[in-house]
Design a protein around this motif. Structure first.
Motif, PDB file in Angstrom:
ATOM      1  N   ILE A   5       0.855  -1.187   0.000  1.00 32.45           N
ATOM      2  CA  ILE A   5       0.000   0.000   0.000  1.00 32.45           C
ATOM      3  C   ILE A   5       0.892   1.238   0.000  1.00 32.45           C
ATOM      4  O   ILE A   5       1.999   1.221   0.540  1.00 32.45           O
ATOM      5  CB  ILE A   5      -0.951  -0.002   1.226  1.00 32.45           C
ATOM      6  N   ILE A   7       0.312   5.284   1.010  1.00 37.09           N
ATOM      7  CA  ILE A   7      -0.663   6.205   1.601  1.00 37.09           C
ATOM      8  C   ILE A   7       0.079   7.398   2.198  1.00 37.09           C
ATOM      9  O   ILE A   7       1.048   7.228   2.934  1.00 37.09           O
ATOM     10  CB  ILE A   7      -1.542   5.482   2.648  1.00 37.09           C
ATOM     11  N   ASN A   8      -0.357   8.593   1.829  1.00 38.18           N
ATOM     12  CA  ASN A   8       0.244   9.840   2.329  1.00 38.18           C
ATOM     13  C   ASN A   8       1.761   9.864   2.175  1.00 38.18           C
ATOM     14  O   ASN A   8       2.468  10.376   3.035  1.00 38.18           O
ATOM     15  CB  ASN A   8      -0.128  10.069   3.790  1.00 38.18           C
ATOM     16  N   VAL A  58      -1.856   2.658  10.468  1.00 31.24           N
ATOM     17  CA  VAL A  58      -2.095   2.007   9.172  1.00 31.24           C
ATOM     18  C   VAL A  58      -1.866   0.505   9.306  1.00 31.24           C
ATOM     19  O   VAL A  58      -2.662  -0.295   8.803  1.00 31.24           O
ATOM     20  CB  VAL A  58      -1.195   2.606   8.072  1.00 31.24           C
TER      21      VAL A  58
END
Length: 76
Positions: A5, A7-8, A58
């Motif tokens: 993943i 993310i940000n 996360v």
């Protein structure tokens, strides 16, 4: 290097030649962490506390998904 993943700006991944215990690497810019999946123990981190807290959140949310990905990749 399977990426699980992004993310940000944080990239969660493992290397294709990994070893037990199951763990995840996280990279953002020049900062890096290695975290065991079973207990979310931080093996190493150069992240600031705020960023590490985000990373751990996360991981909590996606822990089962990441463990499944690890098992599919290394046991198939």
């Amino acid at each position: 290097m399977p990426t699980l993943i992004k993310i940000n700006g944080f990239k969660f991944f493992f290397y294709s030649n990994e070893h037990e215990p199951k763990h995840i690497h996280v990279l953002k810019g020049e900062e890096f962490a290695k975290i065991n999946l079973a207990n979310l123990e931080v093996v190493f981190s150069s992240f600031k506390n705020k960023d590490l807290a985000f990373v751990l959140e996360v991981l909590k949310e996606h822990k089962d998904e990441f463990i499944s990905a690890w098992e599919r990749y290394f046991n198939d």
